[in-house]
Design a protein around this motif. Sequence first.
Motif, PDB file in Angstrom:
ATOM      1  N   VAL A 106       0.837  -1.207   0.000  1.00  0.00           N
ATOM      2  CA  VAL A 106       0.000   0.000   0.000  1.00  0.00           C
ATOM      3  C   VAL A 106       0.871   1.257   0.000  1.00  0.00           C
ATOM      4  O   VAL A 106       0.603   2.212  -0.746  1.00  0.00           O
ATOM      5  CB  VAL A 106      -0.951  -0.014   1.215  1.00  0.00           C
ATOM      6  CG1 VAL A 106      -1.627   1.340   1.387  1.00  0.00           C
ATOM      7  CG2 VAL A 106      -2.004  -1.113   1.059  1.00  0.00           C
ATOM      8  N   ALA A 107       1.929   1.262   0.808  1.00  0.00           N
ATOM      9  CA  ALA A 107       2.811   2.431   0.873  1.00  0.00           C
ATOM     10  C   ALA A 107       3.489   2.699  -0.467  1.00  0.00           C
ATOM     11  O   ALA A 107       3.809   3.851  -0.786  1.00  0.00           O
ATOM     12  CB  ALA A 107       3.864   2.232   1.965  1.00  0.00           C
ATOM     13  N   ALA A 108       3.696   1.639  -1.253  1.00  0.00           N
ATOM     14  CA  ALA A 108       4.391   1.786  -2.534  1.00  0.00           C
ATOM     15  C   ALA A 108       3.461   2.125  -3.693  1.00  0.00           C
ATOM     16  O   ALA A 108       3.938   2.342  -4.819  1.00  0.00           O
ATOM     17  CB  ALA A 108       5.146   0.504  -2.849  1.00  0.00           C
ATOM     18  N   LEU A 109       2.150   2.178  -3.455  1.00  0.00           N
ATOM     19  CA  LEU A 109       1.233   2.514  -4.550  1.00  0.00           C
ATOM     20  C   LEU A 109       1.511   3.922  -5.053  1.00  0.00           C
ATOM     21  O   LEU A 109       1.655   4.851  -4.258  1.00  0.00           O
ATOM     22  CB  LEU A 109      -0.218   2.410  -4.069  1.00  0.00           C
ATOM     23  CG  LEU A 109      -0.749   1.021  -3.716  1.00  0.00           C
ATOM     24  CD1 LEU A 109      -2.155   1.124  -3.137  1.00  0.00           C
ATOM     25  CD2 LEU A 109      -0.731   0.104  -4.937  1.00  0.00           C
ATOM     26  N   PRO A 110       1.578   4.107  -6.367  1.00  0.00           N
ATOM     27  CA  PRO A 110       1.798   5.458  -6.888  1.00  0.00           C
ATOM     28  C   PRO A 110       0.594   6.351  -6.616  1.00  0.00           C
ATOM     29  O   PRO A 110      -0.551   5.882  -6.707  1.00  0.00           O
ATOM     30  CB  PRO A 110       1.993   5.231  -8.389  1.00  0.00           C
ATOM     31  CG  PRO A 110       1.287   3.947  -8.684  1.00  0.00           C
ATOM     32  CD  PRO A 110       1.445   3.107  -7.445  1.00  0.00           C
ATOM     33  N   PRO A 111       0.805   7.595  -6.258  1.00  0.00           N
ATOM     34  CA  PRO A 111      -0.341   8.496  -6.053  1.00  0.00           C
ATOM     35  C   PRO A 111      -1.184   8.589  -7.314  1.00  0.00           C
ATOM     36  O   PRO A 111      -0.651   8.615  -8.435  1.00  0.00           O
ATOM     37  CB  PRO A 111       0.325   9.836  -5.719  1.00  0.00           C
ATOM     38  CG  PRO A 111       1.706   9.485  -5.266  1.00  0.00           C
ATOM     39  CD  PRO A 111       2.096   8.270  -6.035  1.00  0.00           C
ATOM     40  N   ALA A 112      -2.491   8.630  -7.135  1.00  0.00           N
ATOM     41  CA  ALA A 112      -3.404   8.734  -8.267  1.00  0.00           C
ATOM     42  C   ALA A 112      -4.444   9.797  -7.949  1.00  0.00           C
ATOM     43  O   ALA A 112      -5.094   9.723  -6.902  1.00  0.00           O
ATOM     44  CB  ALA A 112      -4.087   7.396  -8.540  1.00  0.00           C
ATOM     45  N   PRO A 113      -4.609  10.794  -8.815  1.00  0.00           N
ATOM     46  CA  PRO A 113      -5.613  11.830  -8.554  1.00  0.00           C
ATOM     47  C   PRO A 113      -6.993  11.231  -8.339  1.00  0.00           C
ATOM     48  O   PRO A 113      -7.446  10.375  -9.100  1.00  0.00           O
ATOM     49  CB  PRO A 113      -5.570  12.681  -9.838  1.00  0.00           C
ATOM     50  CG  PRO A 113      -4.215  12.435 -10.417  1.00  0.00           C
ATOM     51  CD  PRO A 113      -3.886  11.007 -10.080  1.00  0.00           C
ATOM     52  N   GLY A 114      -7.651  11.662  -7.275  1.00  0.00           N
ATOM     53  CA  GLY A 114      -9.001  11.204  -6.996  1.00  0.00           C
ATOM     54  C   GLY A 114      -9.092   9.903  -6.249  1.00  0.00           C
ATOM     55  O   GLY A 114     -10.188   9.427  -5.980  1.00  0.00           O
TER      56      GLY A 114
END
Length: 444
Positions: free
Chosen positions: A56-64
């Motif tokens: 989860v910490a490594a998930l790339p940020p995604a708008p929205g």
Amino acid sequence: MRRVCLTLPTDRACAATIRAVAEEAAYGARRFGVEVRLLVLDSSDAPVLAEHRKAVAALPPAPGVIVHHLDEDEQRILLREVIARSGVAEPDRILGLLLPDRVSYGACTDRAFLVAEALGCTSVHRRDSDSRYQYLDGEPVFPLHHELTALGRPAADVAGLVSRSRLDPACAGRPVAMVGGSFVGEMSVDVAEIRRLDPAVYEDVVGLSIPPGYPEIWRRNLIDESFRGAGTAAFTADRTTLTSVSPTRVDMCNIAFDREVYGRMPLPPATDTIGSDYFLIHLVHDARLPGVLHNRHIVNFHTGERRSEAGFLAYQLRFAKFLLAVPHFDAVYAGTREAGDTLLDPEGHVRASAVAGLIRTGTQVDRAEHTARLDVLDRSYRALGGRYATAAELLAARRDRLLDEARRDMEEFALLTDAWEALTHASRPHDRTEPLHDSVKGIA
């Protein structure tokens, strides 16, 4: 902005699935301009939980997209707050139903419903840890596309957006309450083995899941289609149908409900019982609420644990409890089919009190019916021999407990149904006098 909850309940290692579902969340936010709350409800043991935290910490940020990853301790804190605020009777018992110390497919989804209410979401979209997406031209095929297109909209408005409509025109003014597909790939690994070892035994055992009264040719077709999902055909193009969706055509790994359904009715909290989480699918169908059936089927696979001896025995216990639950649910579904539209209030919403009454009626099943079912399983599994004989010994040792639990599970479902609307109201932001607990703050 419309806010939706894409949820992944899990109790086993599934870092790859977390990453894949996060991609689906990003797609939904990007394509539909919604805010997606990706909710991972994690009941895994400490080492697996730590792997999931890293994923989860490594998930790339995604708008929205905002991610919420809650372990059982964090879930318990939130549930205690909601239960206390709701004022329901027997708070400790309700907590035990929502967060039992054994596997419960219904309870984990009920927790997702309550967290979604706390987050202000309008719908819940469920996936499973042992599933993958199909691909077309190198791109994943996300069910969220059809779910966000149709869910909550008047059926009349959706009619022009689907491949075909088979909905009764009398229901056209009602909103779409459910959108779902099925799975492709492997059928249940243990059931498939029974079929391979002895087709006659398979017919006897799986036949216990078919309601009585079907003509023999229909019964045989239902047995043949059970546990097989949508087969093995690969996705090539979208096919969508606006209809009253048959419960046999969808799977809980690929389903979405509008909050007007789950805000009023929970799923059965029965423990160690496969199929116990399908109740709302039947209710939506029998109440003649519109749905959309699509063919963006999830790819089913089985984890290593499911192929282990421990996993085999755990599944056989859950399968046996399902077969014991079938007469109870058949009685309830007979009532909901007969009630039809009268399950709804004048505004078109499910009347939980009416359903609770049918559930209580469904508790009244002759114990001899359950005994006969266990006798069929015992005879069948001993005939198969090997590890199925070991499963027969396990079920025989727990026979009295299983018989007691079959009725108690339905009684507890009725109890949770009585408390449910108070719980959902207490979960909602507008009913809260204090800020949402830190455990549900997400990662943007």
